[in-house]
Write an enzyme that holds these catalytic residues in place. Sequence first.
Site, PDB file in Angstrom:
ATOM      1  CE1 TYR A  95      99.373  23.728 -32.321  1.00 19.66           C
ATOM      2  CE2 TYR A  95     100.535  24.923 -30.594  1.00 19.66           C
ATOM      3  CZ  TYR A  95      99.700  24.916 -31.702  1.00 19.66           C
ATOM      4  OH  TYR A  95      99.196  26.100 -32.176  1.00 19.66           O
ATOM      5  CG  ASN A 206      81.067  23.992 -37.750  1.00 21.34           C
ATOM      6  OD1 ASN A 206      82.017  23.772 -38.494  1.00 21.34           O
ATOM      7  ND2 ASN A 206      80.591  23.094 -36.926  1.00 21.34           N
ATOM      8  CB  SER A 207      86.066  26.015 -36.392  1.00 22.36           C
ATOM      9  OG  SER A 207      86.508  27.066 -37.227  1.00 22.36           O
ATOM     10  CB  VAL A 209      89.136  30.020 -36.504  1.00 27.16           C
ATOM     11  CG1 VAL A 209      89.776  30.944 -37.533  1.00 27.16           C
ATOM     12  CG2 VAL A 209      90.130  29.718 -35.400  1.00 27.16           C
ATOM     13  NE  ARG A 229      83.248  16.985 -39.600  1.00 31.95           N
ATOM     14  CZ  ARG A 229      83.916  16.136 -38.837  1.00 31.95           C
ATOM     15  NH1 ARG A 229      84.360  14.999 -39.346  1.00 31.95           N
ATOM     16  NH2 ARG A 229      84.132  16.405 -37.562  1.00 31.95           N
ATOM     17  CG  ASP A 230      75.102  16.640 -44.668  1.00 29.92           C
ATOM     18  OD1 ASP A 230      74.372  17.461 -44.066  1.00 29.92           O
ATOM     19  OD2 ASP A 230      74.675  15.863 -45.537  1.00 29.92           O
ATOM     20  NE  ARG A 231      77.058  20.028 -38.673  1.00 30.89           N
ATOM     21  CZ  ARG A 231      78.192  20.048 -37.979  1.00 30.89           C
ATOM     22  NH1 ARG A 231      78.178  19.901 -36.683  1.00 30.89           N
ATOM     23  NH2 ARG A 231      79.340  20.251 -38.583  1.00 30.89           N
ATOM     24  N   GLY A 302      95.159  25.108 -40.044  1.00 28.20           N
ATOM     25  CA  GLY A 302      94.810  23.935 -39.250  1.00 28.20           C
ATOM     26  C   GLY A 302      94.710  22.737 -40.166  1.00 28.20           C
ATOM     27  CD1 TRP A 327     100.433  28.472 -34.672  1.00 35.57           C
ATOM     28  CD2 TRP A 327     102.666  28.480 -34.595  1.00 35.57           C
ATOM     29  NE1 TRP A 327     100.806  27.773 -33.541  1.00 35.57           N
ATOM     30  CE2 TRP A 327     102.179  27.763 -33.477  1.00 35.57           C
ATOM     31  CE3 TRP A 327     104.047  28.607 -34.760  1.00 35.57           C
ATOM     32  CZ2 TRP A 327     103.007  27.190 -32.527  1.00 35.57           C
ATOM     33  CZ3 TRP A 327     104.877  28.030 -33.803  1.00 35.57           C
ATOM     34  CH2 TRP A 327     104.367  27.329 -32.708  1.00 35.57           C
TER      35      TRP A 327
HETATM   36  N1  LIG Z   1      97.286  28.440 -36.843  1.00 40.70           N
HETATM   37  C1  LIG Z   1      96.771  29.090 -35.810  1.00 40.70           C
HETATM   38  O1  LIG Z   1      97.335  30.065 -35.303  1.00 40.70           O
HETATM   39  C2  LIG Z   1      95.464  28.645 -35.266  1.00 40.70           C
HETATM   40  C3  LIG Z   1      94.773  29.429 -34.336  1.00 40.70           C
HETATM   41  C4  LIG Z   1      93.520  29.005 -33.894  1.00 40.70           C
HETATM   42  C5  LIG Z   1      93.014  27.774 -34.342  1.00 40.70           C
HETATM   43  N2  LIG Z   1      93.742  27.041 -35.220  1.00 40.70           N
HETATM   44  C6  LIG Z   1      93.248  25.773 -35.774  1.00 40.70           C
HETATM   45  O2  LIG Z   1      92.008  26.054 -36.372  1.00 40.70           O
HETATM   46  C7  LIG Z   1      91.191  24.913 -36.298  1.00 40.70           C
HETATM   47  C8  LIG Z   1      89.870  25.316 -35.667  1.00 40.70           C
HETATM   48  O3  LIG Z   1      90.105  25.690 -34.321  1.00 40.70           O
HETATM   49  P1  LIG Z   1      88.896  26.140 -33.388  1.00 40.70           P
HETATM   50  O4  LIG Z   1      89.375  26.370 -32.012  1.00 40.70           O
HETATM   51  O5  LIG Z   1      88.162  27.216 -34.085  1.00 40.70           O
HETATM   52  O6  LIG Z   1      88.062  24.779 -33.451  1.00 40.70           O
HETATM   53  P2  LIG Z   1      86.670  24.352 -32.840  1.00 40.70           P
HETATM   54  O7  LIG Z   1      85.817  25.525 -32.560  1.00 40.70           O
HETATM   55  O8  LIG Z   1      86.939  23.373 -31.758  1.00 40.70           O
HETATM   56  O9  LIG Z   1      86.029  23.577 -34.097  1.00 40.70           O
HETATM   57  C9  LIG Z   1      86.649  22.477 -34.666  1.00 40.70           C
HETATM   58  C10 LIG Z   1      86.267  22.463 -36.148  1.00 40.70           C
HETATM   59  O10 LIG Z   1      86.958  21.410 -36.813  1.00 40.70           O
HETATM   60  C11 LIG Z   1      86.004  20.659 -37.573  1.00 40.70           C
HETATM   61  N3  LIG Z   1      86.471  19.290 -37.692  1.00 40.70           N
HETATM   62  C12 LIG Z   1      86.837  18.450 -36.699  1.00 40.70           C
HETATM   63  N4  LIG Z   1      87.245  17.269 -37.218  1.00 40.70           N
HETATM   64  C13 LIG Z   1      87.123  17.390 -38.570  1.00 40.70           C
HETATM   65  C14 LIG Z   1      87.382  16.502 -39.654  1.00 40.70           C
HETATM   66  N5  LIG Z   1      87.851  15.285 -39.459  1.00 40.70           N
HETATM   67  N6  LIG Z   1      87.133  16.963 -40.910  1.00 40.70           N
HETATM   68  C15 LIG Z   1      86.655  18.202 -41.108  1.00 40.70           C
HETATM   69  N7  LIG Z   1      86.397  19.075 -40.135  1.00 40.70           N
HETATM   70  C16 LIG Z   1      86.633  18.667 -38.870  1.00 40.70           C
HETATM   71  C17 LIG Z   1      84.733  20.773 -36.770  1.00 40.70           C
HETATM   72  O11 LIG Z   1      83.644  20.469 -37.579  1.00 40.70           O
HETATM   73  P3  LIG Z   1      82.378  19.631 -36.995  1.00 40.70           P
HETATM   74  O12 LIG Z   1      81.536  20.595 -36.229  1.00 40.70           O
HETATM   75  O13 LIG Z   1      81.754  19.147 -38.247  1.00 40.70           O
HETATM   76  O14 LIG Z   1      82.938  18.560 -36.104  1.00 40.70           O
HETATM   77  C18 LIG Z   1      84.776  22.246 -36.385  1.00 40.70           C
HETATM   78  O15 LIG Z   1      84.386  23.037 -37.464  1.00 40.70           O
HETATM   79  C19 LIG Z   1      91.971  23.868 -35.524  1.00 40.70           C
HETATM   80  O16 LIG Z   1      92.665  23.063 -36.430  1.00 40.70           O
HETATM   81  C20 LIG Z   1      92.961  24.713 -34.736  1.00 40.70           C
HETATM   82  O17 LIG Z   1      94.109  24.000 -34.365  1.00 40.70           O
HETATM   83  C21 LIG Z   1      94.942  27.451 -35.686  1.00 40.70           C
END
Ligand SMILES: NC(=O)c1ccc[n+]([C@@H]2O[C@H](COP(=O)([O-])OP(=O)(O)OC[C@H]3O[C@@H](n4cnc5c(N)ncnc54)[C@H](OP(=O)(O)O)[C@@H]3O)[C@@H](O)[C@H]2O)c1
Length: 403
Positions: A95, A206-207, A209, A229-231, A302, A327
């Site tokens: 990172y 569902n993340s 964000v 994603r499907d589940r 992301g 970002w």
């Molecule tokens: N650029 C920025 O400033 C910023 C800020 C915040 C977050 N982010 C990014 O935003 C993303 C989400 O963050 P978060 O904290 O909200 O995450 P989170 O709540 O931990 O959720 C992770 C998400 O990623 C999905 N995922 C994981 N592996 C995957 C794959 N191989 N293919 C497709 N989907 C996948 C999960 O889906 P499942 O439930 O199906 O596993 C879930 O929807 C991350 O990449 C994070 O680094 C970026």
Amino acid sequence: MSLAHSCARALAHWQRPQLQHACRLQNNLPSNAFSTSSVLPGNRAIVYNTNGDPARVLSAFSFPDLPPPPPNTLNIRLLLAPINPADLNVIEGVYPAKPEPDTSLSQVKDHPLFVGGNEGLGRVIHIGEGVVGLQKGDWVVMSKAQSGTWSSAKNVSPSDVIKVPKQGLSEAQAATITVNPSTAYNMLHDFAQLVEGDWIVQNGANSAVGQAVIQIAAAKGYKTINFIRDREDVESLKKHLESLGATHVVTYDELSDKSLREKVKTWTGGKGIRLGLNCVGGKTTTLMARLLGNNAHLVSYGAMSKEPLSLPTSLFIFKNLTCHGFWQTRWYNGKSIEERQELLETLTTLMRDGKLQGPDHEILTIGGMDSDANASETIRDLVARLGRGMYGKKILLRIEETA
Ligand SMILES: NC(=O)c1ccc[n+]([C@@H]2O[C@H](COP(=O)([O-])OP(=O)(O)OC[C@H]3O[C@@H](n4cnc5c(N)ncnc54)[C@H](OP(=O)(O)O)[C@@H]3O)[C@@H](O)[C@H]2O)c1
């Protein structure tokens, strides 16, 4: 728990001479001080001293109670801190934002000790001389990136924290406010001039964000098409996201079916989709981008699939697509403290008005009576599971004081 016991446990676990040195330096004790039987209240942090697989390099590390804060600093008790995907990337060393070593834990320059965690909620427990605007008992969140929040307590500078209101906010909402809801809010506002009734598509819906995007969009009257994603229990996840305000929730498998384009046209009444938000990358994002209308914006923030993003040239030529990266760290770096506070106020107002819930989460408590060895095992198991994906809930760490 005795100080000697804490250090001895950490040392037994790590088996590193430099940490033995670090423990002695920290406590300013001679080596035979480990034989003391006095019991001191203490703290614990989740630490690492080298980059690598978090399931291998993270350890629990006990340290003594904080001394009174030096002038112009304060001591905070960390109440909750999330494990975000980027936190694991920081530990892996992939990172761009790098944490500074925690010099209060390790004073051995060649062997820095890093505390995991970027954001979290703290309660002020002691105020040093000269600190203004903060009181014992106040809630604060981190304004400094990579603050090392996976700890039970910290000494911080007042400029490293921002006060947040306690009223109307849960601990989970406050602990997760600086990264994910902020990202969601800014992406909805900074790229397309949306008006009520406009349509947005997003993946990873569902993340944390994604859930914030759904709720903030609903509060503004924007319509969202959300990909997941499907589940096994996909219908219950769809219902949950709809209960947050999602207009439609669709799996990537459904997105791959050509019939979806016609369905989307029916849903939007032919209105062009103005904004796409991408945290996944890969083929499904290409398909999602094809749903965008003329002059739309695709914002990538992301890359959860770790697959590159490939877009048809025709989207740029014939639809005038504009692509961006977002970002939140860059956003914070470019803003004044007043602008950051304004964003926090906007988000806390949405939360207090019941329009923005905290993420669907689970709290993992590292108990004060746990040994460092057990706590290390717990955290390593957890990050290994998170690394495999499909966990489904945001994990918030509560690290108790050691007893
Ligand atoms: N650029 C920025 O400033 C910023 C800020 C915040 C977050 N982010 C990014 O935003 C993303 C989400 O963050 P978060 O904290 O909200 O995450 P989170 O709540 O931990 O959720 C992770 C998400 O990623 C999905 N995922 C994981 N592996 C995957 C794959 N191989 N293919 C497709 N989907 C996948 C999960 O889906 P499942 O439930 O199906 O596993 C879930 O929807 C991350 O990449 C994070 O680094 C970026």
